[in-house]
Structures are given as structure tokens and as C-alpha cells.
Scaffold this active site. Structure first.
Site, short mmCIF file in Angstrom:
data_model
loop_
_atom_site.label_atom_id
_atom_site.label_comp_id
_atom_site.label_asym_id
_atom_site.label_seq_id
_atom_site.Cartn_x
_atom_site.Cartn_y
_atom_site.Cartn_z
N SER A 137 -60.58 62.16 115.75
CA SER A 137 -60.02 63.10 115.21
C SER A 137 -58.96 63.82 116.21
O SER A 137 -59.14 63.89 117.41
CB SER A 137 -60.92 64.15 114.53
N GLU A 252 -70.24 54.69 110.55
CA GLU A 252 -70.14 56.18 110.71
C GLU A 252 -70.51 56.92 109.50
O GLU A 252 -71.13 57.90 109.22
CB GLU A 252 -68.69 56.67 111.09
#
Lengths: 419, 372
Positions: A137, A252
Site C-alpha cells: 500500500s 491475503e
């Protein structure tokens, strides 16, 4: 005997004996590491490395990883059997970075990296020598992960990476980072991305711990300032990073059961029952409803996770988006459960003596926010389910057809009109 | 998607599922359900007999008692049928008939088995099953060789004419189970109108009804444990029917969201609708996971079977009602019409949620089972 043929009963017997001989009993250990929220000291990590090495030498690290990668080459069910047998024993605890290393990162390396890379890193990962974190991110790209702006520019046979990363679990004690960077700004959003393996001690890379909502600091942000990386650090193909990300996101989002836990939760929401007893409200009908509702959710989520794993394993045409169900369930139920604890605790969760620690009900309430947004917000999971499982059409979008450089420029000057 | 991942079914299970689905599609379509052609008619009897030929009422009864178990996972097998039934809102007391057949096979006297099982397994008669948490109560007093029953219960699925009733009554010695027939003197069965128009419900009234000792199933005063086991089975089978209804209703709604155009595009492309349907789909998949898990606990007959069944009932009941409301919201005005099938599902799922105990009841029960 060919080890890949070990049947489950034999494996269970062997694992039980090995565990009893090699691991220490530990009160309350349930085979699940839910550590993204807690700090890890250097001593914690050193201890985890020792234990991981012991598992590796005993043949119980990477049970379901291919043998040529240093794993045992057995099934996910064998892995599950080991976790069941190991419940109640001390296992290596690398915190959140351990979860991402042995889950999404190791799995995507096996699936996408070239042979030399796999042989260089996988055995070291499985033996606990290399702990990895995700450089994933960014301040401007979270749920919209393919919108990352960290740039990697070719310089002879090297790459120079510059940008900022954030929400990297356990980066402050990780040895390596798996970094997503843009290598072609003239391509459309998902076509110009590449993954790099970055040593966390590289020159130009700085790591800062983020003080979180509850005051702890397990996540980090990183600044990459002209970090130089060799060409053989690419994982998957050049500009082919989105294919790797797809694999990563499946793990994930819980395909590897990271979110599910090893054992069917049968005890009536023990934390909430204890809390209700503590505040003397265990006989109140509303409190009992909250307790039972939470227990039903825990049970339901566990079996939903198993159902998803089975779907991913047995389906002839695997649909990775079904993993979104598990993640959405966690994102919805966790907040709900945090709120149930608050409602049971009442004022005790809101005020406490200045001499006391923040109570678990309050801490849990705050931290329950995380799963609603981590690894793609609930809304991203809803899009995945809606579009890729139910087959509903997408919203019109601005970023699918033009070069990503133009997307960023045009967004700044958009006047709100849709033509 | 189906109740169980298709790849994990045995060939026998797949066959049972497929022939059941085909039988339903040919025999009892939604329009026939809607017209209530299956209420106390010759068609109803014919439907039951043909269903019995497919094995619908034999799955939970061991071979030595005339049953026809398909596998060691007989509860799951029955759930596969129930799921197909639920998809098209099939009428008929499938759940109660199976529960009673198994109860008689497991705890009935030789004479009770002979008198009851052939009729139930062949589809000649159906059964009603009554125990807590059904609304109402029946008290029983023993006088030498006779019990006298008084009281009423309602919200019982209609076993039809010549049916069998397994009724749990309170006695001074504890709950006692009685095997009755609907035509016995002193037993009054009144049909009721109901929110759910896909099925028929009755009230059962006992007014000082004389019942011989021979009608007691199991030991007098020892009915609590078998009733709890029967409740768990009833809940899981009913949940499998609910999940079938939910699956069909959601698929219909998703298709509508793809077809219906507003503001220049299919409404399913709007995130407001898409996210609602994704949440609804999560509720459905969660419900399926709970039903399959509870069926496995019942098949293993382990010590978490009752808890798992109550969890399934609480989760499926709540999620089924949410699903019906959310689907209604997507349909909009068309869903408020009598012609559209949506309300049949809304009615059925609301009724399912309460039958054999609503989510609130099962959560409280779960607390008690959990020791608080």
C-alpha cells in the site's frame, strides 16, 4: 518410502510424537497467531527464528510447500493436521510479518518467481532466516492497489526505486520487503507494474513505525529514496506484476485460512462470557443474546473458511474471488464482536482507573476496525463478490483504458461531469 | 452454487440430488405451489408416494427397519433433498416425517415400528412433530394404563389425513413422548390460515384425550433427551430447506439486477445494489456453511450436535429473513405484487425462521447448552 504418500493418520501420529519431543507446552496457545497488533522485540524474533529452524530441520516447516522449495510437499490438510496437533504448544511467533511471509509472500514467490529466485529465498524463508514484509500500500493507493505510484526506473542492469509505502506489517524487524512499483507510466494502470525483492537494510530505505489507533505500533511506513536493486530481484515478469498481485490477494484474503483459525470454536464465546461474569450481567437476556450471537458468528466464520478453502482446492475452475467471502465475513463480524464486548462491558469499557491498563474490551473495540479495511476494504470485497462471483456489471470507470500517467493528471482537473 | 461443493458429493448423493430436483421440476412447480394444489388432495398423496419412491423418507432409517440409508452421512443426504425442496418451496411435511420416522426407528417398540414405519416410509402417511419450542403446551396425567392429555399446540405443519403425530407432553414425571394418529378420538386437528402459503399448518387440541400406554414412545418421563435430539434434526433439515429457498430467491434477484435498466444502465452495476447483493450472498454462503457443519455433527452424533444445530437455526433464520428483505428491496414495486413469486419466498423464509424456534430462542438455548 516416498514421503509425499504419508497418509493423514500416520502423519498425525508422527507429528504428535515429534511435537511432544521437540516443542514446549504453552498455556492458551491455539495454533493461531493474531499478532498484527502487538509489538515484537528483537528477542521475540530471535526466539521465533530458533523455533522455526527446529520445525524446518524436523520437516514440519512449509508442510504444504513443494519439496524442491524446501517444503515437505504434502497437502493443505496435512498442514491443518499439524496445526491441530500443535495447539497447546509454543510455535514460532513472528507476529504479523510471519503471517505474510509464510502466507501471501511465500505462496506468490513459489507461483511466480523464476527458479533461481525460488531456490535462493524459499529455503531461507521456511527455515526462519528470512522474514519478509509487504511494501504494498501507499499513501495514495490502498484499496486501489494497482494505482501505486512508487517508481522503478531502469539504470543499466539495475533498477532505482523511489516512493513511499505504508501499512507494512512488522517491517521494522523484517529482512526483506516485497515491493510493488510502477515500471511503465505510459501503460494502462495494471500493465505497468513490477514486483521487486528489496533488502530492508538497503541504502536509501528508511522505516518508521506507525503509532496506531490503540497506541501500539506493529505497522510501518517506508520511504524509498533512489534505492538501487539488481535486475534479478524481479519477482514474476517485468510489467507483469498484476498477475502476481492476484495470487497474493487470494492468500491475503484468507484462502490459506489465516483468518479462520485451526480449531472449530466450540466454547461459548469464552471472552464474552468472562466479561459478562466480570460485570455481573451473565443472566441478562440481552447479554446472553449477544454472547450466543457472537458464538454463532465465530462458528459460522470458521466453517465458511473451510468451505472457501474446499472450493478453491476442489473446483475445476478456481474462482479466486470466493476468497472475498472470508475476508468480508471477518470485516463485518469483527466490528460486530467488538461492539458486543462494549455493550456487555458498559461503562467498564469506557472509563477505567488511571492506574489500570486499557481493558481488553476497549482495546478490542478499537482494533476491530482494522479488519474492515485491511487487505482491501469491505467495499472491495463486496465488489469482488458482486462482479466476479455474482457476475454483476462494473461501474463505469475512468482508469481502465488510458495511460496511468494521464489518469493521475486528469483526476486532478476533473470538474465532476461524466460524459 | 449449491448446498455442498459439487466435487465433494458421492455418485449416489449426486443422483439423489438430481432425481429429486427433476421430480420437483416436473411435479410441483411454483405455480402449483401457489395454487395450493398440494393441500389435502389426491395429488398430495400421489406426490408423497412418488417422493417416497425416490427415498425421501427412508434416508434416516436403518435398513433393518425397512429404511434405505444412502451413506454414513444420512443427515447430509436428507439435507440434499431438503435443499432441492426449498428451492421451489415444496409443500408437505418432509422434515417432520423424517424426524418422526427416525425417532420411531431409534426409540420405538417393535409394535410401534411395525404400525408406523411402513406407512411413513412408503409415503402413505405423513407425520407431525411437536415439542418445545412449538407454541402451546400439552399436559398429560397418568391413570393406571391410560394417559389423559389436555392442551393445545399450534404452528404445526399439517400431516394431512390419517397422519401420525409425535407429541411431547409434560407429565409430573417429566416430558413424555406420545405417538398418536390424527383420527384418534379426542384429538381435534384444525387447519389454520398462515402467512406462508406454500404449506399448510394446523392446530392440535387435546381435551382430556385418552391415550393408552402403548402410545408412549420410549420411557415415560424420559422424553427430554430424545425430544432435544429430534429438535436438532428438525432444525437442520428445515435449515437446508430454507437455504434452498434462499439460493433460488437470490439467484432470481441477481438476474433481475442484471436485466433491469434504470438511469441508463443495469441496476446491478450500481454499487448500492451490488454491495447489498454481495452482503446477501455472504449471508447465504454463511448459512450453507452452518447447515453443512451441523449436518456433519449430527451424522457424527458427537457432543456438539445440538449446539451446532441451534447455531444453524439461529444463523439461517436471521440470514433468511435478511435475504428476503434485501431481495425485495432490489425488486422494488414488482415484488409487492401478488403475481410475482418474491412474496412466496418472503412468506416461507419468515415462517421457517420461527418454526422449531426462532433465532432468539435458539441463542438462549445455546447459552444454556454452553453452561451459562
Amino acid at each position: 518410502m516416498d514421503d509425499t504418500m504419508v497418509d493423514l493418520d500416520t502423519f498425525r501420529r508422527q507429528a504428535r510424537a515429534w511435537i511432544a519431543a521437540n516443542l514446549d507446552r504453552r498455556e492458551g496457545a491455539n495454533g493461531q497467531i493474531n499478532a498484527q497488533l502487538e509489538d515484537r522485540s528483537a528477542a521475540d524474533i530471535a526466539r521465533a527464528r530458533v523455533l522455526q529452524r527446529r520445525l524446518f530441520d524436523g520437516g514440519y516447516a512449509g508442510i504444504s510447500f513443494p519439496r524442491e522449495c524446501g517444503g515437505r510437499g504434502l497437502s493443505a490438510t496435512h498442514e491443518q493436521v499439524f496445526r491441530e496437533e500443535a495447539a497447546g504448544y509454543e510455535l514460532p511467533d513472528f507476529g504479523g510479518a510471519g503471517n505474510v511471509t509464510f502466507g501471501p509472500i511465500a505462496r506468490s514467490i513459489v507461483a511466480h518467481a523464476d527458479e533461481a529466485f525460488v531456490h535462493r529465498h524459499l529455503p531461507r524463508i521456511l527455515s526462519g532466516e528470512e522474514i519478509w514484509c509487504q511494501l504494498y500500500s501507499e499513501p495514495d493507493a490502498g484499496s486501489d492497489l494497482p494505482g501505486v505510484r512508487t517508481s522503478a526506473t531502469r539504470d543499466g542492469d539495475k533498477w532505482r526505486i523511489t516512493g513511499a509505502k505504508v501499512w507494512s506489517t512488522g517491517a521494522y524487524y523484517a529482512d526483506w520487503g516485497m515491493c510493488l512499483a510502477r515500471t511503465d507510466w505510459a501503460a494502462v494502470k495494471r500493465r505497468g507494474l513490477t514486483w521487486f525483492a528489496v533488502p530492508m537494510n538497503a541504502e536509501g530505505l528508511s522505516v518508521r513505525r506507525i503509532l496506531q489507533i490503540d497506541g501500539s505500533a506493529g505497522f510501518c511506513e517506508e520511504f524509498l529514496d533512489d534505492v538501487v536493486i539488481p535486475n534479478d530481484a524481479i519477482i514474476g515478469g517485468l510489467n507483469d506484476g498484476w498477475a502476481v498481485a492476484q495470487t497474493m490477494l487470494v492468500y491475503e484474503r484468507g484462502a490459506g485460512e489465516e483468518f479462520t483459525g485451526a480449531v472449530e470454536p466450540r466454547d461459548l464465546a469464552p471472552d464474552l462470557v468472562a466479561l459478562a461474569r466480570q460485570v455481573g450481567r451473565v443472566q441478562e437476556p440481552i447479554v446472553r443474546q449477544l454472547i450466543a450471537r457472537s458464538q454463532a458468528q465465530d462458528f459460522a466464520r470458521y466453517h465458511l473458511g473451510k468451505r472457501i478453502a474446499q472450493q478453491l482446492m476442489t473446483s475445476t475452475s478456481p474462482q479466486p474471488a470466493v476468497a472475498a467471502y472470508g475476508k468480508l465475513a471477518l470485516g463485518v463480524f469483527a466490528a460486530d464482536r467488538g461492539r458486543a464486548a462494549m455493550e456487555i462491558a458498559g461503562a467498564d469499557a469506557l472509563v477505567w482507573p488511571t492506574t489500570s491498563e486499557m481493558p481488553m474490551s476497549a482495546k478490542g473495540f478499537l482494533n476491530a476496525r482494522m479488519t474492515c479495511i485491511a487487505a482491501g476494504t469491505n467495499e472491495m470485497q463486496r465488489n469482488a463478490i458482486g462482479e466476479r462471483v455474482l457476475g454483476l456489471p462494473r461501474e463505469p470507470s475512468f482508469d481502465l483504458t488510458k495511460p496511468f500517467g494521464d489518469v493521475v493528471r486528469d483526476a486532478r482537473t476533473w470538474d465532476g461531469r461524466v460524459c | 452454487m449449491t448446498l455442498v461443493i459439487a466435487e465433494s458429493l458421492t455418485p449416489d448423493q449426486r443422483l439423489l440430488q438430481d432425481v429429486s430436483a427433476q421430480f420437483i421440476a416436473e411435479t410441483m412447480t411454483l405455480s402449483k405451489v401457489r395454487e395450493q394444489t398440494n393441500v389435502r388432495t389426491a395429488l398430495a398423496a400421489e406426490y408423497r408416494r412418488r417422493a417416497a419412491d425416490l427415498g425421501w423418507f427412508s434416508l434416516l432409517v436403518p435398513d433393518e427397519h425397512g429404511g434405505g440409508r444412502l451413506s454414513d452421512n444420512s443427515v447430509l443426504d436428507a439435507c440434499l433433498v431438503a435443499y432441492q425442496r426449498g428451492r421451489l418451496l415444496q409443500p408437505g411435511a418432509f422434515v417432520a416425517t423424517n424426524v418422526v420416522a427416525r425417532a420411531v426407528a431409534a426409540g420405538g417398540s417393535e409394535q410401534q415400528r411395525h404400525a408406523t414405519l411402513p406407512g411413513l416410509l412408503s409415503g402413505e402417511v405423513a407425520a407431525a412433530w411437536v415439542a418445545a419450542p412449538s407454541p402451546g403446551a400439552v399436559e398429560a396425567c397418568r391413570n393406571d394404563d391410560t394417559y389423559r392429555l389436555s392442551g393445545s399446540v399450534r404452528f404445526v405443519e399439517d400431516p394431512g389425513p390419517d397422519g401420525i403425530v409425535l407429541l411431547t407432553a409434560n407429565t409430573p414425571d417429566g416430558p413424555t413422548q406420545f405417538l398418536l394418529s390424527t383420527d384418534m378420538p379426542g384429538l381435534r386437528i384444525e387447519t389454520a390460515d398462515s402467512l406462508d402459503i406454500s404449506r399448510r399448518f394446523v392446530e392440535i387440541h387435546c381435551t382430556d384425550t385418552k391415550v393408552p400406554m402403548a402410545a408412549v414412545l420410549g420411557r415415560p418421563g424420559a422424553g427430554a433427551a430424545p425430544a432435544a435430539e429430534q429438535l436438532a434434526l428438525a432444525c437442520v433439515l428445515l435449515c437446508a430447506e430454507s437455504v434452498g429457498a434462499m439460493d433460488y430467491e437470490l439467484a432470481t434477484t441477481v438476474q433481475y439486477a442484471k436485466d433491469r435498466v434504470a438511469f441508463g444502465r443495469p441496476i446491478g452495476s450500481f454499487q448500492a445494489i451490488k454491495h447489498l447483493l454481495a452482503d446477501t450472498s455472504l449471508g447465504l454462503e454463511t448459512a450453507k456453511a452452518c447447515v453443512v457443519a451441523a449436518a456433519a455433527h449430527l451424522d457424527a452424533a458427537d457432543d456438539y450436535a445440538q449446539q451446532a444445530a441451534s447455531i444453524a437455526k439461529a444463523v439461517v433464520g436471521a440470514n433468511g429473513q435478511d435475504l428476503a428483505q434485501n431481495c425485495f428491496q432490489v425488486f422494488g414495486g414488482i415484488g409487492f405484487t401478488w403475481e410475482h413469486d418474491q412474496h412466496l419466498y418472503l412468506r416461507r423464509l419468515s415462517s421457517d425462521a420461527a418454526l422449531y424456534g426462532d433465532p432468539v430462542w435458539h441463542r438462549e438455548y445455546l447459552c444454556q447448552l454452553g453452561g451459562i
